[in-house]
Design an enzyme around this catalytic site. Sequence first.
Site, PDB file in Angstrom:
ATOM      1  N   TYR A 182     -27.219  -4.860 -44.860  1.00 33.92           N
ATOM      2  CA  TYR A 182     -27.735  -6.235 -45.009  1.00 33.92           C
ATOM      3  C   TYR A 182     -29.027  -6.428 -44.223  1.00 33.92           C
ATOM      4  O   TYR A 182     -29.992  -6.974 -44.735  1.00 33.92           O
ATOM      5  CB  TYR A 182     -26.663  -7.225 -44.560  1.00 33.92           C
ATOM      6  CG  TYR A 182     -27.033  -8.684 -44.761  1.00 33.92           C
ATOM      7  CD1 TYR A 182     -27.374  -9.181 -46.020  1.00 33.92           C
ATOM      8  CD2 TYR A 182     -27.028  -9.571 -43.684  1.00 33.92           C
ATOM      9  CE1 TYR A 182     -27.711 -10.519 -46.197  1.00 33.92           C
ATOM     10  CE2 TYR A 182     -27.352 -10.917 -43.853  1.00 33.92           C
ATOM     11  CZ  TYR A 182     -27.702 -11.381 -45.112  1.00 33.92           C
ATOM     12  OH  TYR A 182     -28.033 -12.710 -45.285  1.00 33.92           O
ATOM     13  N   SER A 238     -33.095 -14.378 -43.119  1.00 37.30           N
ATOM     14  CA  SER A 238     -31.935 -14.479 -42.226  1.00 37.30           C
ATOM     15  C   SER A 238     -32.357 -14.032 -40.830  1.00 37.30           C
ATOM     16  O   SER A 238     -33.390 -13.368 -40.683  1.00 37.30           O
ATOM     17  CB  SER A 238     -30.840 -13.528 -42.725  1.00 37.30           C
ATOM     18  OG  SER A 238     -29.801 -13.403 -41.789  1.00 37.30           O
TER      19      SER A 238
HETATM   20  P1  NAP Z   1     -23.383 -18.276 -51.055  1.00 35.13           P
HETATM   21  O1  NAP Z   1     -22.692 -19.585 -50.940  1.00 35.13           O
HETATM   22  O2  NAP Z   1     -22.588 -17.043 -51.314  1.00 35.13           O
HETATM   23  O3  NAP Z   1     -24.551 -18.407 -52.125  1.00 35.13           O
HETATM   24  C1  NAP Z   1     -25.194 -17.269 -52.679  1.00 35.13           C
HETATM   25  C2  NAP Z   1     -25.885 -17.695 -53.951  1.00 35.13           C
HETATM   26  O4  NAP Z   1     -26.591 -16.541 -54.472  1.00 35.13           O
HETATM   27  C3  NAP Z   1     -24.913 -18.165 -55.022  1.00 35.13           C
HETATM   28  O5  NAP Z   1     -25.425 -19.326 -55.641  1.00 35.13           O
HETATM   29  C4  NAP Z   1     -24.883 -17.006 -56.003  1.00 35.13           C
HETATM   30  O6  NAP Z   1     -24.725 -17.506 -57.331  1.00 35.13           O
HETATM   31  C5  NAP Z   1     -26.278 -16.450 -55.837  1.00 35.13           C
HETATM   32  N1  NAP Z   1     -26.368 -15.072 -56.331  1.00 35.13           N
HETATM   33  C6  NAP Z   1     -25.732 -13.973 -55.862  1.00 35.13           C
HETATM   34  N2  NAP Z   1     -26.025 -12.919 -56.645  1.00 35.13           N
HETATM   35  C7  NAP Z   1     -26.853 -13.376 -57.617  1.00 35.13           C
HETATM   36  C8  NAP Z   1     -27.470 -12.771 -58.733  1.00 35.13           C
HETATM   37  N3  NAP Z   1     -27.305 -11.474 -59.031  1.00 35.13           N
HETATM   38  N4  NAP Z   1     -28.258 -13.531 -59.533  1.00 35.13           N
HETATM   39  C9  NAP Z   1     -28.426 -14.852 -59.268  1.00 35.13           C
HETATM   40  N5  NAP Z   1     -27.863 -15.487 -58.232  1.00 35.13           N
HETATM   41  C10 NAP Z   1     -27.076 -14.733 -57.417  1.00 35.13           C
HETATM   42  O7  NAP Z   1     -24.187 -17.953 -49.680  1.00 35.13           O
HETATM   43  P2  NAP Z   1     -25.378 -18.708 -48.914  1.00 35.13           P
HETATM   44  O8  NAP Z   1     -25.063 -18.603 -47.476  1.00 35.13           O
HETATM   45  O9  NAP Z   1     -25.658 -20.023 -49.508  1.00 35.13           O
HETATM   46  O10 NAP Z   1     -26.572 -17.686 -49.203  1.00 35.13           O
HETATM   47  C11 NAP Z   1     -27.846 -18.107 -49.657  1.00 35.13           C
HETATM   48  C12 NAP Z   1     -28.910 -17.210 -49.009  1.00 35.13           C
HETATM   49  O11 NAP Z   1     -28.891 -17.432 -47.591  1.00 35.13           O
HETATM   50  C13 NAP Z   1     -28.701 -15.719 -49.198  1.00 35.13           C
HETATM   51  O12 NAP Z   1     -29.952 -15.110 -49.460  1.00 35.13           O
HETATM   52  C14 NAP Z   1     -28.153 -15.263 -47.847  1.00 35.13           C
HETATM   53  O13 NAP Z   1     -28.451 -13.912 -47.608  1.00 35.13           O
HETATM   54  C15 NAP Z   1     -28.915 -16.201 -46.930  1.00 35.13           C
HETATM   55  N6  NAP Z   1     -28.332 -16.410 -45.600  1.00 35.13           N
HETATM   56  C16 NAP Z   1     -27.054 -16.846 -45.422  1.00 35.13           C
HETATM   57  C17 NAP Z   1     -26.562 -17.039 -44.144  1.00 35.13           C
HETATM   58  C18 NAP Z   1     -25.148 -17.512 -43.881  1.00 35.13           C
HETATM   59  O14 NAP Z   1     -24.670 -17.365 -42.734  1.00 35.13           O
HETATM   60  N7  NAP Z   1     -24.454 -18.075 -44.843  1.00 35.13           N
HETATM   61  C19 NAP Z   1     -27.362 -16.787 -43.025  1.00 35.13           C
HETATM   62  C20 NAP Z   1     -28.671 -16.353 -43.232  1.00 35.13           C
HETATM   63  C21 NAP Z   1     -29.142 -16.170 -44.521  1.00 35.13           C
HETATM   64  P3  NAP Z   1     -23.820 -16.845 -58.480  1.00 35.13           P
HETATM   65  O15 NAP Z   1     -22.727 -16.063 -57.804  1.00 35.13           O
HETATM   66  O16 NAP Z   1     -23.330 -18.027 -59.263  1.00 35.13           O
HETATM   67  O17 NAP Z   1     -24.776 -15.993 -59.273  1.00 35.13           O
END
Ligand code: NAP
Length: 250
Positions: free
Chosen positions: A150, A137
């Site tokens: 975070y 991120s």
């Molecule tokens: P999201 O829609 O909330 O997706 C998060 C994913 O992580 C879900 O599929 C969730 O699946 C999974 N997850 C959470 N806890 C888990 C666990 N204990 N075991 C296995 N899977 C788990 O958010 P996203 O934005 O796509 O996030 C994906 C990645 O991008 C993350 O690492 C986040 O930190 C990073 N990121 C996001 C942003 C943003 O602005 N959205 C920016 C920079 C980086 P389940 O709940 O089904 O397990």
Amino acid sequence: MTTSNDRPVAVVTGASSGIGAATARQLANQGFHVVLGARRTELTEKIAAEIDGTALPLDVTDRDSVRGFVDYTAELGARLLVNNAGGAKGLAPVADADEEQWRWMWETNVIGTLRLTKGLLPALVESGDGHIITVTSVAALEPYDNGAGYTGAKHAQAMLHRTLRGELLGQPIRLTEIAPGLVETEFSLVRFDGDAAKADQVYAGLTPLTARDVAEVIGFAASRPPHVNLDTIVLKPRDQASASRAHRRQ
Ligand code: NAP
């Protein structure tokens, strides 16, 4: 146990929503057999059916769950691992930090990435053309107020990933770090414990990235020839200059 054909195998963690789900679709379009890991298997099973992939239960914070997932996946012959599972909980100053939220962020983003990477490393080396893509991120690049739980976890996850670039030098493994800014997914809903109004405020007045925008970049990195390593890719909306500075229209 075999794949449905001779497609190379890509493993995507956190593939039930957001960036992970879009990445699973993108990689399938590019010819990968995708193994989708997440806790909400009702969601990954639907996507797997659409893309002729494999959905497996995965909780990256549970050692036994990771062991079962890795054993199955390693046997398929994984070539690409996308460490994507993760997220944030809360937005509070250090003075008011909630230890449980910090523990969740550390275990999911850092220890989860460690477990999957360690578990699949032998299979990735064995493939002769392995690739580890870790979704960190902009929070892995700089601090922002109220975000230390975070940003601390994302910095640690990034250090784990970047250290491997040196440790694996000479091995047939590429390492790509993807550092997105604001992406509209379930991220903020999770961060604010289901409070949709609060989550909407994060993206108000600007045009955020979509999960697909990020997935396309992941797909690009994965489709370079084996001698080309894209080390770090930072992508942000045009409306965002840094982790704490964005332009919002009224
Ligand atoms: P999201 O829609 O909330 O997706 C998060 C994913 O992580 C879900 O599929 C969730 O699946 C999974 N997850 C959470 N806890 C888990 C666990 N204990 N075991 C296995 N899977 C788990 O958010 P996203 O934005 O796509 O996030 C994906 C990645 O991008 C993350 O690492 C986040 O930190 C990073 N990121 C996001 C942003 C943003 O602005 N959205 C920016 C920079 C980086 P389940 O709940 O089904 O397990």
